[in-house]
Design an enzyme around this catalytic site. Structure first.
Site, short mmCIF file in Angstrom:
data_model
loop_
_atom_site.label_atom_id
_atom_site.label_comp_id
_atom_site.label_asym_id
_atom_site.label_seq_id
_atom_site.Cartn_x
_atom_site.Cartn_y
_atom_site.Cartn_z
N ILE A 13 0.90 -1.23 -0.03
CA ILE A 13 -0.04 -0.03 -0.06
C ILE A 13 0.87 1.27 0.15
CG2 ILE A 13 -1.56 1.36 1.27
CD1 ILE A 13 -2.88 -1.19 2.56
N ASP A 64 12.81 3.17 11.23
CA ASP A 64 12.12 2.82 12.46
C ASP A 64 11.46 3.92 13.01
OD1 ASP A 64 11.58 1.68 15.00
OD2 ASP A 64 13.35 1.00 15.60
N LYS A 109 3.20 13.59 15.90
CA LYS A 109 3.16 15.06 16.53
C LYS A 109 4.37 15.84 15.96
CE LYS A 109 6.02 13.66 20.48
NZ LYS A 109 6.25 13.60 21.90
N TYR A 146 -0.87 -8.50 16.37
CA TYR A 146 -1.15 -7.50 15.26
C TYR A 146 -2.58 -6.78 15.64
CZ TYR A 146 -2.00 -5.96 10.36
OH TYR A 146 -2.08 -5.17 9.26
N LYS A 150 -3.50 -2.61 16.29
CA LYS A 150 -4.31 -1.89 15.19
C LYS A 150 -5.34 -1.13 15.69
CE LYS A 150 -1.97 -2.60 11.18
NZ LYS A 150 -1.63 -1.45 10.68
N THR A 179 -1.11 -8.38 -1.20
CA THR A 179 0.17 -7.81 -0.92
C THR A 179 1.32 -8.93 -0.70
OG1 THR A 179 -0.07 -7.60 1.43
CG2 THR A 179 -0.94 -5.70 0.21
#
Length: 227
Positions: A13, A64, A109, A146, A150, A179
């Site tokens: 994506i 990262d 931020k 996961y 999320k 994907t």
């Protein structure tokens, strides 16, 4: 000309999103793990070949997004390169699922601070998942790890806090899509069939489907969509 940062843009994506935003007229800063350098180079070459007026800036040292100082440096380097920052869209990778999805998204931020300083508003778009909205059983390792982060990506509070500055914060939650990540995780054929059959439209989505969605969410016309 507007500037967009797309993390995780070496494939999937993220790659499709970087390509689509370049097509829409954005200069793009593309980002991924250092191990994806060749993939990022390929993305840059494709963008500059198809859209000669676009500028592409590769950021490797900030792949990262769980390390705040690196994220801050990433934002500063983009602004130094392009002079501004208008859009940030983030994708995860599986090398640090919890940190990338929870801790990493709070690093929005720094992008927001820059957008506030510019005074022109902005767009922040993150990726969640249908597994973050509703638990399900799939024969897939680490699905619980996961799914939990999320859910945490749904950051309505940030949307409320930043809305007064003309900055919208949006999260999309795709179901199973085609994907390389899905292939990497070794979905058994039965899971693939079940995912296809359970889809409301009878087939899996593509990375371009979500790139097209992001393309709309970052437009001025989407100013009333946030949270």
């Amino acid at each position: 000309k507007s500037v967009a940062v797309v993390t995780g843009s070496g494939q999937g994506i993220g790659r499709s999103t970087a390509m689509r935003l370049a097509e829409d007229g954005y200069d793009v800063a593309i980002n991924d793990l250092e191990s994806s350098k060749e993939k990022l180079d390929a993305v840059r070459k494709e963008i500059t070949a198809n859209f000669r007026e676009r500028r592409v800036f590769i950021i490797l040292q900030v792949a990262d997004i769980t390390i705040e100082e690196k994220v801050k440096g990433s934002v500063e380097s983009v602004v130094k390169e392009f002079g501004k920052l208008n859009v940030v869209t983030t994708l995860d990778n599986f090398e640090s699922v919890l940190s990338v999805n929870v801790t990493g998204t709070y690093c929005y931020k720094y992008a927001a601070q820059e957008m506030i300083a510019q005074g022109d508003g902005g767009r922040i778009v993150g990726a969640s998942s249908m597994t973050g909205k509703k638990g399900k059983f799939i024969r897939c390792d680490l699905l619980s790890a996961y799914s939990a982060p999320k859910f945490a990506v749904l950051i309505q509070s940030a949307a409320i806090e930043l809305g007064h500055y003309g900055i919208t914060v949006k999260v999309y939650a795709p179901g199973t899509i085609e994907t390389l990540m899905r292939e990497f995780r070794g979905y058994p054929s039965i899971s693939y069939i079940n995912a296809t059959q359970s889809s409301s439209v009878g087939h899996l989505g593509s990375t371009k489907d979500f790139a097209n969605l992001v393309s709309f969410l970052v437009t001025p016309e989407a100013h009333f969509i946030t949270g």
